[in-house]
Design a protein around this motif. Sequence first.
Motif, mmCIF file in Angstrom:
data_model
loop_
_atom_site.group_PDB
_atom_site.id
_atom_site.type_symbol
_atom_site.label_atom_id
_atom_site.label_comp_id
_atom_site.label_asym_id
_atom_site.label_seq_id
_atom_site.Cartn_x
_atom_site.Cartn_y
_atom_site.Cartn_z
ATOM 1 N N TYR A 155 42.142 17.193 57.140
ATOM 2 C CA TYR A 155 41.861 17.831 57.532
ATOM 3 C C TYR A 155 40.375 17.178 57.927
ATOM 4 C CZ TYR A 155 40.250 22.225 59.969
ATOM 5 O OH TYR A 155 38.719 22.950 60.631
ATOM 6 N N LEU A 156 39.681 17.304 58.891
ATOM 7 C CA LEU A 156 37.963 17.164 58.953
ATOM 8 C C LEU A 156 37.470 18.103 59.767
ATOM 9 C CD1 LEU A 156 35.408 14.703 58.658
ATOM 10 C CD2 LEU A 156 36.225 14.353 61.454
ATOM 11 N N ALA A 157 36.893 19.085 58.574
ATOM 12 C CA ALA A 157 36.334 20.231 58.707
ATOM 13 C C ALA A 157 35.527 20.546 60.080
ATOM 14 C CB ALA A 157 36.033 21.062 57.734
ATOM 15 N N ALA A 158 34.541 19.035 60.020
ATOM 16 C CA ALA A 158 33.220 19.470 60.668
ATOM 17 C C ALA A 158 34.102 19.205 62.109
ATOM 18 C CB ALA A 158 32.502 18.207 60.395
ATOM 19 N N ASP A 159 35.166 18.153 62.169
ATOM 20 C CA ASP A 159 35.608 17.739 63.647
ATOM 21 C C ASP A 159 36.540 18.871 64.383
ATOM 22 O OD1 ASP A 159 32.863 16.312 64.702
ATOM 23 O OD2 ASP A 159 34.015 15.058 62.835
ATOM 24 N N ARG A 160 36.843 19.494 63.933
ATOM 25 C CA ARG A 160 38.027 20.718 63.541
ATOM 26 C C ARG A 160 39.137 19.174 63.782
ATOM 27 N NH1 ARG A 160 36.096 26.372 66.346
ATOM 28 N NH2 ARG A 160 34.505 26.838 64.430
ATOM 29 N N ILE A 161 39.298 18.226 63.376
ATOM 30 C CA ILE A 161 41.163 17.857 63.384
ATOM 31 C C ILE A 161 41.907 17.728 62.136
ATOM 32 C CG2 ILE A 161 41.526 15.138 64.109
ATOM 33 C CD1 ILE A 161 37.930 14.677 65.090
ATOM 34 N N ILE A 215 41.446 24.550 64.592
ATOM 35 C CA ILE A 215 42.076 23.141 64.521
ATOM 36 C C ILE A 215 41.892 22.974 66.278
ATOM 37 C CG2 ILE A 215 44.088 21.191 65.117
ATOM 38 C CD1 ILE A 215 45.205 22.980 62.288
ATOM 39 N N ASP A 216 41.336 21.949 66.493
ATOM 40 C CA ASP A 216 40.596 21.424 68.197
ATOM 41 C C ASP A 216 41.388 20.759 68.712
ATOM 42 O OD1 ASP A 216 39.249 23.254 68.070
ATOM 43 O OD2 ASP A 216 37.087 22.091 67.960
ATOM 44 N N ILE A 217 41.867 19.555 67.457
ATOM 45 C CA ILE A 217 42.620 18.924 67.964
ATOM 46 C C ILE A 217 43.556 17.682 66.585
ATOM 47 C CG2 ILE A 217 42.132 16.200 68.395
ATOM 48 C CD1 ILE A 217 39.408 16.500 69.428
ATOM 49 N N ILE A 218 44.540 18.011 66.708
ATOM 50 C CA ILE A 218 45.841 17.038 66.191
ATOM 51 C C ILE A 218 46.047 15.530 66.880
ATOM 52 C CG2 ILE A 218 47.770 17.110 65.607
ATOM 53 C CD1 ILE A 218 48.161 20.345 66.115
ATOM 54 N N ALA A 219 45.570 15.538 65.209
ATOM 55 C CA ALA A 219 46.413 13.391 65.589
ATOM 56 C C ALA A 219 46.770 12.459 65.071
ATOM 57 C CB ALA A 219 44.587 12.978 65.357
ATOM 58 N N PRO A 220 48.300 12.792 65.633
ATOM 59 C CA PRO A 220 49.405 12.125 64.836
ATOM 60 C C PRO A 220 49.470 10.683 64.534
ATOM 61 C CG PRO A 220 50.192 12.722 67.010
ATOM 62 C CD PRO A 220 48.413 12.741 67.275
ATOM 63 N N SER A 221 50.491 10.162 63.710
ATOM 64 C CA SER A 221 50.007 8.833 63.560
ATOM 65 C C SER A 221 51.016 8.272 63.957
ATOM 66 C CB SER A 221 51.395 8.472 61.914
ATOM 67 O OG SER A 221 50.088 8.519 61.234
ATOM 68 N N HIS A 222 51.957 8.728 65.206
ATOM 69 C CA HIS A 222 52.401 8.322 66.469
ATOM 70 C C HIS A 222 52.367 9.004 67.997
ATOM 71 C CE1 HIS A 222 54.951 5.159 64.474
ATOM 72 N NE2 HIS A 222 54.632 6.974 63.089
ATOM 73 N N GLY A 223 51.719 7.798 68.594
ATOM 74 C CA GLY A 223 51.903 8.653 69.840
ATOM 75 C C GLY A 223 50.734 8.948 70.318
#
Length: 399
Positions: A155-161, A215-223
């Motif tokens: 979790y990247l708190a600064a960018d809410r990712i 969380i503003d963005i969810i960045a998965p490992s696929h898709g």
Amino acid sequence: MTLVREIKPGVFSIGAIDWDRRLFDALIALPDGTSYNSYLVRGKNKIALIDAVDSTMADVLIENLNALGIKKIDYIIVQHAEQDHTGSLGRLVELYPDSTVAGSARCLELLVEFGLVDKKRTQELKDGDVIDLGGKSLQIISAPWVHWPDTILSYLAADRILFSCDFLGSHLATSTLYADEAVVYRAAKRYYAEIMMPFRQHIRKHLERISNYDIDIIAPSHGPIHARPEFILNAYGEWASDEVKNQVVLPFVSMHGSTKAMTDYIADALIARGIEVKRFDLTNSDIGLLAEALVDASTIVIGTPTMLSGAHPLALYAAILANALRPKTRYASIIGSYGWGGKMLEQITQAMPNLKLQLFDPVVAKGYPKEADFRRLDRLADEILAKHRELMHAQSATK
């Protein structure tokens, strides 16, 4: 050709799109290809790379790193040791000799066993640990069993990712960085069914835990990436819940037309009673679609002839698949035909020990079904309808 896309200042998507892959784990069909997502986070002082793509796409990842002018990587964070996340790790630790490979204790153990990294180059990450890159910090969230025991999220708190590893992902090759929800829903549901559904209880726990993060963005490992997290979180919440729908999944195989006649009859009988039917001829069906159908269904009815005194292998495979995927399906039955006897029923029921199912009496005809057999199918349809009504009423009462 390089493909570097900036998500936020200092945060880049640098993975690879695999347009042509059509099979995963020698089992899972990929009708729409997939992607192996890798992310680079550049702080004021240090750089972290999250995941290291499949070996077939190692050159793409390295070209993307070169395009960004990356001369040094401080941390290679491995969220999950499976090969599609670690295929280029061996090359990366050579190209970036000062890098530290970081992951959960179980992940690092696997990486060392696989011969991908020297233990001296590793750093264990525990739940709650923070990797400070200077102005950007990655917080580690332990998330075992989505879908391996070694999984972590970052979790990247600064960018809410939230970098969510396989959790909340999809097998989908697409040129768009962000999810087109109308397109990705089916791919994500299929991915959940084939990969995540056996770990439904763990998923519910992890969904509850990440609800405490902004969380503003969810960045998965696929898709594709989710710029509207509630879309995929709500979908997972529904799929992983205990609620089922007024649906019957009907996988079948027929050798001489007898089981097909019974399958067609009960499908029509169920539809006439207002029940949605998802019918799969196992000789030519995409097993991934069968898995997807099992996500919501209240009932599974397996149709099989008797072959060499037992169930047809394709019908038995459907039962084994359902047992492995552990859907929340509540009821089951078996229909089919036989000639001189056998152990068809025992084989099918014994193939599903993981499922907590109420079994309706099977309907098995000798040879081609006769009028009495069709009447028994009507009674089975009535039983299914009664149970579905009872279940739908109980679910509505709890809302």
